[in-house]
Design a protein around this motif. Sequence first.
Motif, PDB file in Angstrom:
ATOM      1  N   SER A  27       0.840  -1.196   0.000  1.00 53.89           N
ATOM      2  CA  SER A  27       0.000   0.000   0.000  1.00 53.89           C
ATOM      3  C   SER A  27       0.879   1.252   0.000  1.00 53.89           C
ATOM      4  O   SER A  27       1.925   1.288   0.656  1.00 53.89           O
ATOM      5  CB  SER A  27      -0.907   0.007   1.235  1.00 53.89           C
ATOM      6  OG  SER A  27      -1.562   1.248   1.364  1.00 53.89           O
ATOM      7  N   SER A  83      -0.702   4.225   0.712  1.00 57.73           N
ATOM      8  CA  SER A  83      -1.574   5.184   1.391  1.00 57.73           C
ATOM      9  C   SER A  83      -0.818   6.005   2.429  1.00 57.73           C
ATOM     10  O   SER A  83      -1.022   7.221   2.547  1.00 57.73           O
ATOM     11  CB  SER A  83      -2.743   4.462   2.060  1.00 57.73           C
ATOM     12  OG  SER A  83      -3.573   3.847   1.087  1.00 57.73           O
ATOM     13  N   ARG A 119      -4.378   2.345  -1.801  1.00 57.54           N
ATOM     14  CA  ARG A 119      -4.745   0.991  -1.397  1.00 57.54           C
ATOM     15  C   ARG A 119      -4.389  -0.017  -2.479  1.00 57.54           C
ATOM     16  O   ARG A 119      -4.517   0.279  -3.670  1.00 57.54           O
ATOM     17  CB  ARG A 119      -6.238   0.922  -1.095  1.00 57.54           C
ATOM     18  CG  ARG A 119      -6.638   1.689   0.168  1.00 57.54           C
ATOM     19  CD  ARG A 119      -8.138   1.608   0.383  1.00 57.54           C
ATOM     20  NE  ARG A 119      -8.547   2.291   1.622  1.00 57.54           N
ATOM     21  CZ  ARG A 119      -9.806   2.415   2.013  1.00 57.54           C
ATOM     22  NH1 ARG A 119     -10.779   1.944   1.279  1.00 57.54           N
ATOM     23  NH2 ARG A 119     -10.059   3.047   3.143  1.00 57.54           N
TER      24      ARG A 119
END
Length: 441
Positions: free
Chosen positions: A324, A326, A437
């Motif tokens: 990820s 993020s 994500r």
Amino acid sequence: MALGDPGRALSGSGRTSSHPHAPAGAEHHAIAEGQALEIAGEAAAEERLAPARFGPLRGSVLLAVAVVLAALNLRAAVTSASSLLGDVRTGLGASATWTSLLTTAPTLCFAVAGLAAPALARRVGLARAIGLAVAVLGAGLLVRVLGGAGVMLGGTFVACAGIALANVLVPVVVKESFAHRVGLMTGLYTAALQGSGALGSALTPPLEGPAGGWRGALVFWAGLALVALVVWIVAARHRPAAEAVRGARRASWGRLLRSPVAWSVTAFMGLQSFMAYVIMGWLPQVYLGAGLSKGAAGVMLSIATLVAVPFSLVVPAMAARRRSQSGWNAGLTLLSLAGTIGLLLAPAAAPWLWALLLGTGMTVFAMAMTVITLRAGDAETAAGLSAMAQGLGYLIASTGPMLVGLLHEATGGWTVSLLALLVALVAQLVAGVLAGRPRLA
């Protein structure tokens, strides 16, 4: 059908109509319609399985150099003119409206021409499409210095159309040809792109004297485009296309427009560009309003634009190793939030610190380019996602400088403008978390 067998469909239709025991009336039409649908289905299946005309480019050191050289042209073309805008406007006797059109041209062209890039690459191949983009860019840079205000504006639009095509297609090269080094190549590409903006603004004014004026200084950048084009022609070679399928191309846009992942990447790209164009356009004016000198305000902008370059070399490579992205997207956005809050509350207290925070936060552009490649499962999706994120994203970005300027003019200060920027950064934070994500568009 581009690469299927049209003769098969025609012969199939012929067999249906010439059958010796063909039924009459409605029954005949129903059977014929069913057979036609069956033939159409077979043809569609053949087209999905038919190999594309062009395979991916061969990844090589020379191709990596060509990517970097192409990137060095994609911002300098814009900032070189901006750095001499006063001299250009005076020399051409242009109006304030003309100046507004010239400064708005880049983002509008990035949005419109960028959407056409995947179709161009499908028709002529990725190598030729990017070569054509660099050639168009160079031609626009040359044409813009050959006439008056209208020619300058037209040449700028042509150059920005070339930039828009390359903006969309070069990330596809990174995805296809450097699949095992996506982070490294994205870092090199974005660092060169961001560095080119600083080079354009820093080198063009000193060239004005030796070159005999602003026209000679600006034409220098057409020469850089020519160098990039020559290296690209030598380096860009397609591999066999046996593994590519045409069906993915036809389905990509519909799938992307229905994909929440694609929309989150688009929003992330657009909002970070919104922030970047506001910083590049208005940061010196914010500092001037806080009491800094013109020279000091210019230095603050240089800090903000240059500090992102070294970070762009390392951050994408580190982030791409993670499932990820993020956390990276959120962390960089928070730095921009901190810098904007500093500008809002005490701009003159630590101007260099706010510039450092804003500049480091602008590394998020490299992350936006990284998630485009990581959220795409194949090169065709990467091309479509790149076009969608940059085409629609730059439409979002084009509203930023205008909105901030209008708010400043309406209120007579920078407080409301900076508050609007904070709202945009909160939205960028949310979009960055969603875009990071580990899901495919």
